[in-house]
Design a protein around this motif. Sequence first.
Motif, PDB file in Angstrom:
ATOM      1  N   PHE A 265       0.821  -1.206   0.000  1.00 23.22           N
ATOM      2  CA  PHE A 265       0.000   0.000   0.000  1.00 23.22           C
ATOM      3  C   PHE A 265       0.857   1.259   0.000  1.00 23.22           C
ATOM      4  N   GLY A 266       2.041   1.169   0.572  1.00 22.73           N
ATOM      5  CA  GLY A 266       2.890   2.351   0.697  1.00 22.73           C
ATOM      6  C   GLY A 266       3.712   2.661  -0.536  1.00 22.73           C
ATOM      7  N   THR A 267       3.638   1.824  -1.553  1.00 29.45           N
ATOM      8  CA  THR A 267       4.314   2.077  -2.828  1.00 29.45           C
ATOM      9  C   THR A 267       3.246   2.323  -3.882  1.00 29.45           C
ATOM     10  N   ILE A 268       3.385   3.387  -4.628  1.00 27.35           N
ATOM     11  CA  ILE A 268       2.319   3.851  -5.516  1.00 27.35           C
ATOM     12  C   ILE A 268       2.712   3.670  -6.975  1.00 27.35           C
ATOM     13  N   HIS A 269       1.811   3.083  -7.735  1.00 26.84           N
ATOM     14  CA  HIS A 269       2.013   2.981  -9.178  1.00 26.84           C
ATOM     15  C   HIS A 269       1.521   4.267  -9.832  1.00 26.84           C
ATOM     16  N   CYS A 270       2.398   4.899 -10.589  1.00 31.00           N
ATOM     17  CA  CYS A 270       2.043   6.141 -11.285  1.00 31.00           C
ATOM     18  C   CYS A 270       2.355   5.976 -12.770  1.00 31.00           C
ATOM     19  N   ASP A 271       1.401   6.329 -13.605  1.00 29.74           N
ATOM     20  CA  ASP A 271       1.609   6.274 -15.051  1.00 29.74           C
ATOM     21  C   ASP A 271       2.170   7.597 -15.543  1.00 29.74           C
ATOM     22  N   TYR A 272       3.204   7.508 -16.370  1.00 33.59           N
ATOM     23  CA  TYR A 272       3.841   8.661 -16.996  1.00 33.59           C
ATOM     24  C   TYR A 272       3.625   8.561 -18.505  1.00 33.59           C
ATOM     25  N   PRO A 273       3.920   9.612 -19.258  1.00 36.04           N
ATOM     26  CA  PRO A 273       3.863   9.468 -20.716  1.00 36.04           C
ATOM     27  C   PRO A 273       4.676   8.260 -21.152  1.00 36.04           C
ATOM     28  N   ARG A 274       4.161   7.518 -22.124  1.00 41.98           N
ATOM     29  CA  ARG A 274       4.782   6.239 -22.475  1.00 41.98           C
ATOM     30  C   ARG A 274       6.237   6.398 -22.897  1.00 41.98           C
ATOM     31  N   TRP A 275       6.587   7.491 -23.558  1.00 36.87           N
ATOM     32  CA  TRP A 275       7.973   7.666 -23.997  1.00 36.87           C
ATOM     33  C   TRP A 275       8.912   7.788 -22.804  1.00 36.87           C
ATOM     34  N   VAL A 276       8.407   8.382 -21.701  1.00 37.45           N
ATOM     35  CA  VAL A 276       9.207   8.473 -20.475  1.00 37.45           C
ATOM     36  C   VAL A 276       9.412   7.089 -19.883  1.00 37.45           C
ATOM     37  N   GLU A 277       8.353   6.302 -19.843  1.00 34.34           N
ATOM     38  CA  GLU A 277       8.454   4.955 -19.284  1.00 34.34           C
ATOM     39  C   GLU A 277       9.409   4.079 -20.087  1.00 34.34           C
ATOM     40  N   ILE A 278       9.403   4.242 -21.416  1.00 37.98           N
ATOM     41  CA  ILE A 278      10.314   3.455 -22.257  1.00 37.98           C
ATOM     42  C   ILE A 278      11.768   3.861 -22.004  1.00 37.98           C
ATOM     43  N   LEU A 279      12.033   5.173 -22.013  1.00 40.47           N
ATOM     44  CA  LEU A 279      13.409   5.637 -21.805  1.00 40.47           C
ATOM     45  C   LEU A 279      13.900   5.325 -20.399  1.00 40.47           C
ATOM     46  N   CYS A 280      12.991   5.242 -19.446  1.00 41.74           N
ATOM     47  CA  CYS A 280      13.368   4.994 -18.044  1.00 41.74           C
ATOM     48  C   CYS A 280      13.117   3.547 -17.625  1.00 41.74           C
ATOM     49  N   HIS A 281      12.917   2.677 -18.592  1.00 35.30           N
ATOM     50  CA  HIS A 281      12.863   1.224 -18.364  1.00 35.30           C
ATOM     51  C   HIS A 281      11.853   0.820 -17.289  1.00 35.30           C
ATOM     52  N   ASP A 282      10.683   1.462 -17.324  1.00 33.65           N
ATOM     53  CA  ASP A 282       9.553   1.070 -16.466  1.00 33.65           C
ATOM     54  C   ASP A 282       9.824   1.200 -14.970  1.00 33.65           C
TER      55      ASP A 282
END
Length: 352
Positions: A265-282
């Motif tokens: 519960f104390g760790t939060i999943h946050c969605d970012y623009p997909r290009w950010v997630e790709i460059l930052c390896h999820d």
Amino acid sequence: MTTSIIKSQEILVSTDLDKDQIKLKHIIKSLPKECFQKNSRKAWTTVVLSLAMAALGYYFLAISPWFLLPLAWIFTGTALTGFFVIGHDCGHRSFAKRRWVNDLVGHFSMMFLIYPFHTWRIKHNHHHKHTNKLDEDNAWHPIRPETFENWDKTKQSAFELFMRKRLWWVGSIGHWALVHFDARKFEKKDQASVKLSVAVVLIFAAIVFPSLIITTGVWGFIKFWFIPWMVYHFWMSTFTIVHHTTADVPFGSAEKWNEAMAQLFGTIHCDYPRWVEILCHDINVHVPHHISTSIPSYNLRLAYASIKENWASYLHDECKFSWDLMKKITNECQLYQTDIGYITFDKYYAQK
């Protein structure tokens, strides 16, 4: 709720457990074995991707007219963040099976950011052992009113300015500068490793920085290294604060801290623009990483899908990165009262 039967491990995992009964081992056993399998091709693909995208970013910087430089800086700095995530996997020994490969790649990927690999690795592992535990978590952690009161006026004003003016994006720079270069802050058994990592980044800086200034001038140093480095710290600071900070995420004292719930519960999943997630390896798919640091970055989405299937009722609501999200966090999560939760500076002063 149903009970998931994990035939491969011949165990039963009940998702009807009371939260105080949940142990990390229950969650880990519910994950597919594939989540923990290292894949050399996938691991080295992340390296190739980061190298290619950083090279593209620097080419973009070299040819861009002044009005396109902000876009080039954002892209290049985000690509550099991918190097940190690779070093992050290396620090957790989830990049390669051999320790020396993890250490070599970790030093290589993090030297571009002037980040000593072993100092970060040691401190970051402490964060995982004490996630959301008051006085122990050494990543982004709340400041209690009694701590705030013991600071001098200058430090109080600086922290209040930091939160009220939404300067979270420079937070990781202070952490980097104050924590990662002094071997005396580490146990004796770790000091040789710390000194090695510090030496690697200092040698890199001693060679690259003067060369950059000689060939491109001071503006070239600012343009090609400093501003992309600042963009990297924007993402570093943002990921760190968003991963564990919102008004309803508790930080518990040691005697009340629940390890499994701190990670779920104390760790939060946050969605970012997909290009950010790709460059930052999820790296934004952060819940499974806090369930087990041995899950490589390229398996985080597989693990998270399993966690949502089996443990959805214990997870924090997902969020989406936006300016409004950052305003909400910095407006609401200013000071933390033990066993009560976050309060604002205004409420703190009203109580005095």
